[in-house]
Design a protein around this motif. Sequence first.
Motif, PDB file in Angstrom:
ATOM      1  N   ALA A   1      30.472  38.471  29.930  1.00  0.00           N
ATOM      2  CA  ALA A   1      30.103  39.224  28.609  1.00  0.00           C
ATOM      3  C   ALA A   1      29.683  40.831  28.790  1.00  0.00           C
ATOM      4  O   ALA A   1      29.844  41.298  28.819  1.00  0.00           O
ATOM      5  N   GLU A   2      29.604  40.838  30.011  1.00  0.00           N
ATOM      6  CA  GLU A   2      29.285  41.721  30.674  1.00  0.00           C
ATOM      7  C   GLU A   2      29.840  42.610  31.226  1.00  0.00           C
ATOM      8  O   GLU A   2      29.675  44.091  31.833  1.00  0.00           O
TER       9      GLU A   2
ATOM     10  N   ASP B   1      34.670  43.575  30.953  1.00  0.00           N
ATOM     11  CA  ASP B   1      35.551  44.100  30.031  1.00  0.00           C
ATOM     12  C   ASP B   1      36.972  43.719  30.854  1.00  0.00           C
ATOM     13  O   ASP B   1      37.681  43.718  30.142  1.00  0.00           O
TER      14      ASP B   1
ATOM     15  N   ILE C   1      30.590  35.215  24.081  1.00  0.00           N
ATOM     16  CA  ILE C   1      30.984  36.390  25.133  1.00  0.00           C
ATOM     17  C   ILE C   1      31.193  37.241  24.545  1.00  0.00           C
ATOM     18  O   ILE C   1      30.898  38.489  24.936  1.00  0.00           O
ATOM     19  N   HIS C   2      31.777  37.393  23.213  1.00  0.00           N
ATOM     20  CA  HIS C   2      32.123  38.608  22.305  1.00  0.00           C
ATOM     21  C   HIS C   2      30.726  39.063  21.384  1.00  0.00           C
ATOM     22  O   HIS C   2      30.183  40.623  22.240  1.00  0.00           O
TER      23      HIS C   2
ATOM     24  N   SER D   1      28.896  40.716  24.203  1.00  0.00           N
ATOM     25  CA  SER D   1      29.473  42.220  24.990  1.00  0.00           C
ATOM     26  C   SER D   1      28.909  43.327  24.068  1.00  0.00           C
ATOM     27  O   SER D   1      28.654  43.397  23.422  1.00  0.00           O
ATOM     28  N   SER D   2      30.075  44.045  24.749  1.00  0.00           N
ATOM     29  CA  SER D   2      29.797  45.675  24.570  1.00  0.00           C
ATOM     30  C   SER D   2      30.486  45.838  23.359  1.00  0.00           C
ATOM     31  O   SER D   2      30.415  46.824  23.123  1.00  0.00           O
TER      32      SER D   2
ATOM     33  N   THR E   1      37.493  42.235  19.952  1.00  0.00           N
ATOM     34  CA  THR E   1      38.263  41.185  21.061  1.00  0.00           C
ATOM     35  C   THR E   1      39.689  40.303  20.124  1.00  0.00           C
ATOM     36  O   THR E   1      39.486  39.655  18.984  1.00  0.00           O
TER      37      THR E   1
ATOM     38  N   ARG F   1      39.606  43.593  24.165  1.00  0.00           N
ATOM     39  CA  ARG F   1      39.693  42.934  24.981  1.00  0.00           C
ATOM     40  C   ARG F   1      40.582  41.607  24.645  1.00  0.00           C
ATOM     41  O   ARG F   1      40.344  40.838  24.089  1.00  0.00           O
TER      42      ARG F   1
END
Length: 440
Positions: free
Chosen positions: A158-159, A161, A181-182, A185-186, A235, A275
Motif C-alpha cells: 500500500a505504501e 506503487d 491495498i488500494h 494507497s496514494s 488501480t 497500479r
Amino acid sequence: MKTHILLVEDDVASRFGFIHFFSREGYAITEATGIAEATEAIAGQRFDAVILDNNLPDGNGIDFISTVRTYDGTVPIIIITGTADIPLAVEAMQRGADNFLTKPVDNAGLSAFLKKTLEIGVLKRRVVARQRLEKQEEMFWGNSAAMRQAFDLARIAAESDSPVLLTGETGTGKGMIAKWIHRNSSRSDNEFVEVNCSCLRGELLAREIFGNARGAFTSADQDRKGLLDIADRGTLFLDEIGDMGLEVQAQFLKVLEEKTYRRLGDVKLLRSNFRLICATNREIANLLKKGLFRQDLLFRINLITIAIPPLRQRMEDLPAIIAAILRSLGRDDTSVGPEIMALLRGYTWPGNFRELHNVLERAHLLARGGSLLPAYFFGLNGAAAPLPASAAPVPRALKPLDMQQIQQALDEADGCVEKAAALLNVSRATLYRRLKQNGE
C-alpha cells in the motif's frame, strides 16, 4: 504528471491565447474546435478538466455536457459564453457544468477559477471512489502467523506503487485484500477496477481491458473505453490472471513494458497511469512448466507476492472471523454456541472464507432473527442432521414445490431468488426451473 485540460474553442485567437497562457502555467492542453473533435478527444483519454465554449460551429457547448458526463461523471466542466445570460448559466449548471464564465475572459482570473474547479473534481472523484469501497465486506486480518505476514506485506504494498501478486485458494479473500491495498494507497481517491480473467477469454478479455474503436467488429457502433482507460491513476485488479490466454498475456506485457496501448481496431496510442494488482488460485510454477504462462510477464507482476493461507490453516482466527461476518449480516449476537463452533471447526472449508460467509448467511436467514441452531448448519461433513420438520422457524421443504409457498418465500426475501431458495431449502436452479414452468 501534468494536469491535462481539454479546451473546446472555435475562435483561433481565443484558443491561441488560452493555450499559450496555460502551457506557461504548466498544464497539458488538448484542443478541439468543435463538438465532433471534442467527442473524439474525450472518448480517447481522460482529462482533469474541460473548458468549453458554448457557441460552437457544430452545436452548443451546453448540449455537449451530457456527452462528457457519459464518458466521465466526475471531470469538472467550465462553460464560457459571450453573453452574461443568467438563465443560460442556470441551465449549464443544471446540465452538469461546475462553473460558468463570460467573455472577455481574463487569463489570470480564469487560472484561479480553474484551480478551484480542479479541486471540485478531486473531491468528486474522492466521494465516488469511497462510495464504491464503502460497500465492500469487512476486512479481518486475524492473528495467525501467516496472516500477520500477509498483513505486513500488504502494508508495504500500500505504501508503494509496485505490482502485487496475490496467491491462494478460491475464496480466501484475495479480492478483499486487493481493495484494502488500494484503499490504503496514494491512489485511493481514484478508481479500483477489477476483471476476472477466467470469466472472459481471448478477444472478449482483450476488448474488456483495452476497449475498442468504432467499427473494430460488427457490433462496435461507437468507441468504447477499456478498463485501462478507467483505471488511469487508480488501480487495475486482474483476478485469476493464471487463466489469461497467451495472446492477451503478450498484449498486456507490451502495455507494462511501454506504458502505452491501443484499443482494438485503432491505431492511436493511448497511455494509462495505473497500479497493477493480480491474483491467482493456480500454481504459476506449473503453468510456466506447461507453457501456459509467460515467464517475462510473471517477472513484471510479482514484485511483491502475498500468499493468503486457506481457512483450514488459520483455525485460531475462526471465532473472530465468524463474529465479523455476523456483524456484517446485522446480527446483534456475534457469537455462536459450542456445538455450532465444533461443527465449524471440524469442517475443512474447501471454499474458504467465501463458503463460511455463505453458510453463516444461510443460517441467519433460516433463523429469521432468532437464535442460530446447529440444525441450520447442515451439510458440514455430514456431521449435522437434516433439518427437523418440527422446528418452528425452519422453512418449508417443498416436494413438489407449491407456487403459493414459493410466492410467500419470494415476498419474505424481497424478491431475491437466492434467498427465497434458501428459505425453501432447495437449490436456486430448482426454484428458477419451477418459476419458469409456471411462467413467472
